[in-house]
Design an enzyme around this catalytic site. Sequence first.
Site, PDB file in Angstrom:
ATOM      1  N   TYR A   1      -2.151   0.179  10.399  1.00  0.00           N
ATOM      2  CA  TYR A   1      -2.259  -0.335   9.036  1.00  0.00           C
ATOM      3  C   TYR A   1      -1.001  -0.009   8.242  1.00  0.00           C
ATOM      4  O   TYR A   1      -0.428  -0.876   7.557  1.00  0.00           O
ATOM      5  CB  TYR A   1      -3.489   0.266   8.351  1.00  0.00           C
ATOM      6  CG  TYR A   1      -3.615  -0.118   6.898  1.00  0.00           C
ATOM      7  CD1 TYR A   1      -4.062  -1.387   6.538  1.00  0.00           C
ATOM      8  CD2 TYR A   1      -3.288   0.792   5.894  1.00  0.00           C
ATOM      9  CE1 TYR A   1      -4.177  -1.742   5.196  1.00  0.00           C
ATOM     10  CE2 TYR A   1      -3.407   0.446   4.559  1.00  0.00           C
ATOM     11  CZ  TYR A   1      -3.844  -0.824   4.215  1.00  0.00           C
ATOM     12  OH  TYR A   1      -3.948  -1.171   2.897  1.00  0.00           O
TER      13      TYR A   1
ATOM     14  N   SER B   1       0.846  -1.191   0.000  1.00  0.00           N
ATOM     15  CA  SER B   1       0.000   0.000   0.000  1.00  0.00           C
ATOM     16  C   SER B   1       0.879   1.236   0.000  1.00  0.00           C
ATOM     17  O   SER B   1       1.991   1.225   0.550  1.00  0.00           O
ATOM     18  CB  SER B   1      -0.908   0.020   1.230  1.00  0.00           C
ATOM     19  OG  SER B   1      -1.587   1.264   1.348  1.00  0.00           O
TER      20      SER B   1
END
Length: 264
Positions: free
Chosen positions: A163, A150
């Site tokens: 995250y 990501s």
Amino acid sequence: MTDEAHQPLRKPRRPAADPPVVLVTGASSGIGAATAARLGTAGWQLLLSGTDRARLDAVAARTGGRAVPEDLAKPDGPQRLAEAALTAAGRVDALVASAGLGWRGPFAETPTDTLDRMIEVNLAAPLRLVRLLLPGMLERRRGRIVLLGSMAGQVGVRDEAAYSATKAGLAMFAESLWYELRGTGVGVRIVLPGAVETPFFARRGTPYQRERPRPVTPELVADAVFSTLTTACDRPFVPRWLGLPARIHGVAPGAFRWMAARFG
């Protein structure tokens, strides 16, 4: 003698090569489902894993894949999944680790069980699956490991500390393993999307609210995954322009933080 005796001998047909076998996690929706559709169209043999059995079965029916449901939030989930995949197909030529969980909010308020599940699904499970499937790839001297990272793991994102940390860890795992596996015939890839139009944001409990970058389609990410499986492309950003802020962060983190604080 019959005319057949004067016909030239034909070379026996070589049996068609078996299609490559790919295990896709997170395949019940989003990037995983789009990747299954892309690879199914290309003739790959699909092993599809996820936790939503109804959705997973539907994706398997659409793509011609085989559903191998498993909960990767459980520490023994990767072991069971690897065993089921090898039992079903005999080998796994490629792993696409696209399962992921998120949560948005102040880190001090992160629920403990949510934190634990993010670490298991986003980071620990891919490492465990690679550890279990890599020996077979090395023995055959061919294979692909594709990890879904990501942009958050490249530059950090406010209110997404946990995250971002799991995705940063995954990126460093991919980088380190890339060096280790050079010359073995096994390739390591990491795909680095920004925001993607998937159920991810609804499941984490908060919608995507930033003006930029705008979310891309899961099909665009699936195309990048396919490229990493079939070409030398090993670190694509989706969309590609996200590579620029990542490079700025790498060479001038102070300037990047100033711009991030000013422009969001």
